[in-house]
Enzyme design. Structure first.
Site, PDB file in Angstrom:
ATOM      1  N   CYS A  78      -5.375   3.519  -0.522  1.00  0.00           N
ATOM      2  CA  CYS A  78      -6.078   2.552  -1.390  1.00  0.00           C
ATOM      3  C   CYS A  78      -5.563   1.567  -1.774  1.00  0.00           C
ATOM      4  O   CYS A  78      -4.314   1.801  -2.477  1.00  0.00           O
ATOM      5  CB  CYS A  78      -6.526   3.544  -2.499  1.00  0.00           C
ATOM      6  SG  CYS A  78      -7.430   2.693  -3.753  1.00  0.00           S
ATOM      7  N   CYS A 189      -9.522  -3.342   1.720  1.00  0.00           N
ATOM      8  CA  CYS A 189      -9.874  -2.174   1.097  1.00  0.00           C
ATOM      9  C   CYS A 189     -10.321  -1.171   2.035  1.00  0.00           C
ATOM     10  O   CYS A 189     -10.738  -1.567   3.068  1.00  0.00           O
ATOM     11  CB  CYS A 189     -11.012  -2.635   0.157  1.00  0.00           C
ATOM     12  SG  CYS A 189     -11.925  -1.144  -0.343  1.00  0.00           S
ATOM     13  N   THR A 190      -9.718   0.108   1.922  1.00  0.00           N
ATOM     14  CA  THR A 190      -9.718   0.975   3.032  1.00  0.00           C
ATOM     15  C   THR A 190     -11.510   1.451   3.221  1.00  0.00           C
ATOM     16  O   THR A 190     -11.612   2.340   4.097  1.00  0.00           O
ATOM     17  CB  THR A 190      -9.069   2.299   2.486  1.00  0.00           C
ATOM     18  OG1 THR A 190      -9.539   2.662   1.192  1.00  0.00           O
ATOM     19  CG2 THR A 190      -7.386   2.098   2.839  1.00  0.00           C
TER      20      THR A 190
HETATM   21  N1  DGL Z   1     -10.617   2.081  -1.186  1.00  0.00           N
HETATM   22  C1  DGL Z   1     -10.039   1.291  -2.289  1.00  0.00           C
HETATM   23  C2  DGL Z   1      -9.125   0.187  -1.640  1.00  0.00           C
HETATM   24  O1  DGL Z   1      -8.541   0.302  -0.717  1.00  0.00           O
HETATM   25  C3  DGL Z   1     -10.714   0.922  -3.319  1.00  0.00           C
HETATM   26  C4  DGL Z   1     -12.273   0.652  -3.763  1.00  0.00           C
HETATM   27  C5  DGL Z   1     -12.580   1.022  -5.196  1.00  0.00           C
HETATM   28  O2  DGL Z   1     -12.366   1.963  -5.659  1.00  0.00           O
HETATM   29  O3  DGL Z   1     -12.804  -0.070  -5.426  1.00  0.00           O
HETATM   30  O4  DGL Z   1      -8.863  -0.760  -2.363  1.00  0.00           O
END
Ligand code: DGL
Length: 261
Positions: A78, A189-190
């Site tokens: 994340c 963002c993943t």
């Molecule tokens: N998947 C997450 C990232 O890589 C964050 C998404 C979120 O919770 O806003 O930043």
């Protein structure tokens, strides 16, 4: 614990929801014999629109639970949680390999002579000091355009990867950058790699798309090898999916995303 036992513990992979599965897929490709525990905090997602303190608190809470189960390393899959908490986590758990993902600005800035690079990420990732420093490091090599994308991860959390609403959202979000107006886009963002096809369609077919999943997996492999912590198993490892929402559909979605190419 003996080294031999330690080697056979699982690797923990943490994200605010289902998006980190894009990193888990890369890990399973290059470290197929490891066992993994994937934990998504979908109950509290999104992280990217929360305060720094909230994201730190949630990350510490869930990482603490994962460490209590017995894991030999942690991937923070994340970008948002990495920017908020990775430094402090390393201070708290100094003996454990902890690798955090960050936007793949470096390969995107270097893939050709002075490219224009659009970085899609959550509002928090873009606001944080860690990203500012990353941008400063490459601003002589590329024109870097940060673009906060509030609302985008929610489509992926719902399992909506190709719907009309998502297409409409992306058309609006990316309206200034359509028809190959940038050279590259970084999916910072993943969750976003699961919308890669639509993002590519909206931005234009000539735009090169980068994400940090593979680099993060390679870094974890390097760290585990460096600590002599790679599993000695020869059979395929197991993946256990956990989520803070007691919703079987979330686990189902994680499996589906894990199996998608
Ligand atoms: N998947 C997450 C990232 O890589 C964050 C998404 C979120 O919770 O806003 O930043």
């Amino acid at each position: 614990m003996e080294k031999e036992q330690l080697r056979e513990l699982p690797v923990a992979v943490f994200d605010s929801g289902v998006g980190g599965v894009s990193v888990l897929r890369e890990l399973a490709k290059i470290l197929p014999n490891e066992n993994y525990i994937y934990y998504g905090d979908s109950r509290h997602a999104p992280y990217g629109t929360k305060t720094l303190e909230e994201v730190r608190r949630l990350t510490f809470e869930h990482v603490g639970e994962l460490f209590a189960c017995g894991v030999k390393g942690l991937v923070i899959a994340c970008n948002t949680a990495t920017s908020a908490a990775v430094r402090l986590l390393r201070e708290r758990y100094p003996g454990v390999p902890i690798v955090g993902i960050e936007p793949a600005v470096k390969p995107a800035a270097c893939f050709k002579e002075h490219p224009s690079v659009l970085v899609l990420a959550t509002p928090m990732t873009i606001r944080e000091e860690k990203f500012r420093r990353l941008m400063e490091r490459y601003e002589d090599q590329a024109r870097i355009i940060p673009l906060p994308c509030p609302g985008l991860m929610e489509f992926i959390e719902r399992g909506d990867l190709r719907g009309e609403d998502l297409r409409l959202y992306l058309s609006k979000l990316l309206s200034e950058y359509r028809e190959n107006r940038v050279d590259a886009a970084v999916l910072g963002c993943t969750h976003y790699p699961f919308a890669k096809d639509l993002i590519q369609e909206v931005l234009g077919s000539k735009v090169r798309i980068f994400d940090g999943g593979e680099g993060t997996a390679r870094e974890m492999k390097r760290r585990l090898a460096g600590e002599d912590l790679l599993s000695g198993r020869t059979e395929k490892g197991r993946v256990e999916f956990r989520n803070s929402l007691p919703d079987p559909e979330k686990i189902e979605l994680c499996r589906k995303l894990f199996d998608s190419v």
